[in-house]
Design a protein around this motif. Structure first.
Motif, PDB file in Angstrom:
ATOM      1  N   THR A   1      89.618  60.353  91.810  1.00  0.00           N
ATOM      2  CA  THR A   1      88.499  59.637  91.199  1.00  0.00           C
ATOM      3  C   THR A   1      88.066  60.295  89.900  1.00  0.00           C
ATOM      4  O   THR A   1      87.867  59.629  88.873  1.00  0.00           O
ATOM      5  CB  THR A   1      87.317  59.575  92.180  1.00  0.00           C
TER       6      THR A   1
ATOM      7  N   ILE B   1      88.276  58.651  86.012  1.00  0.00           N
ATOM      8  CA  ILE B   1      87.074  58.494  85.179  1.00  0.00           C
ATOM      9  C   ILE B   1      87.247  59.237  83.859  1.00  0.00           C
ATOM     10  O   ILE B   1      86.929  58.721  82.781  1.00  0.00           O
ATOM     11  CB  ILE B   1      85.834  59.008  85.941  1.00  0.00           C
TER      12      ILE B   1
ATOM     13  N   LYS C   1      87.461  57.608  79.943  1.00  0.00           N
ATOM     14  CA  LYS C   1      86.532  57.966  78.877  1.00  0.00           C
ATOM     15  C   LYS C   1      87.254  58.321  77.582  1.00  0.00           C
ATOM     16  O   LYS C   1      86.693  58.210  76.492  1.00  0.00           O
ATOM     17  CB  LYS C   1      85.672  59.160  79.311  1.00  0.00           C
TER      18      LYS C   1
END
Length: 202
Positions: A192, A196, A200
């Motif tokens: 996870t 993420i 970004k």
């Protein structure tokens, strides 16, 4: 429970101290080995299984069987059944030595051996366990767990480095003591966190 690790490099004196590859600030390989043993056994129970994704040890003394015996003595101090996936620093001769000194634990051998890798399923995903990063392409619900690259993170969200020096340990919201094998929930948090982070950067 299942746990995962790679690149323990027991007895590898050349990586002690500060370096860009695998900094290990220990005064001796004995201190490093014992630190990994202690932290491993703090988490892993005798009834658990640990998948070791290669590069168990580097120890160059002669006769070679003395090196193998010393490594075996370390491995026998580690809790759990060990599923050993061959790394570039693991030889078939070493695996044959371990096979000759194998013993039953929890109804199966202490050591199991795989030359290339293992396929597991948990958390509604498939996991390919190999020493080298496995480039999967565009896939759904398949994750490559690997070792080999101590200081570098493959910039692909489906590739998770489980080695003891992995920079991807930074994706955990907590710090594990050095050498602690990763749990399935640790792996999930790393997956996870990496997804993420990479999103970004786009």
């Amino acid at each position: 429970m299942n746990y995962f690790t790679a690149d323990t490099h027991f007895f590898h004196k050349d990586i002690l101290g500060q370096n860009d590859f695998a900094p290990r600030p220990y005064a001796s390989v004995e201190e490093m080995n014992q630190t990994i043993i202690n932290n491993w056994n703090q988490r892993v129970k005798p009834t658990d299984t640990v998948y070791h994704l290669g590069d168990i040890a580097l120890y160059f003394i002669k006769p070679v069987n003395d090196a193998y015996q010393a490594i075996l003595d370390v491995l026998n101090q580690l809790n759990g059944n060990l599923v050993l996936i061959k790394g570039n620093h693991d030889s078939r001769a070493f695996f044959k030595f371990l096979a000759k000194h194998n013993y039953p634990l929890n109804g199966k051998p202490k050591f199991q051996f795989h030359d290339v890798g293992v396929l597991l399923k948990f958390d509604h995903r498939q996991y390919y366990l190999t020493h080298y990063p496995f480039m999967l392409g565009i896939v759904n619900q398949i994750i490559s767990l690997h070792g080999h690259i101590h200081h570098y993170s493959v910039p692909i969200k489906e590739n998770i480095n489980v080695g003891v020096d992995s920079p991807e340990l930074a994706y955990l919201s907590y710090q594990l003591p050095f050498g602690t094998p990763l749990s399935e929930s640790d792996i999930e948090e790393m997956i996870t966190g990496k997804a993420i982070d990479l999103a970004k950067r786009r």
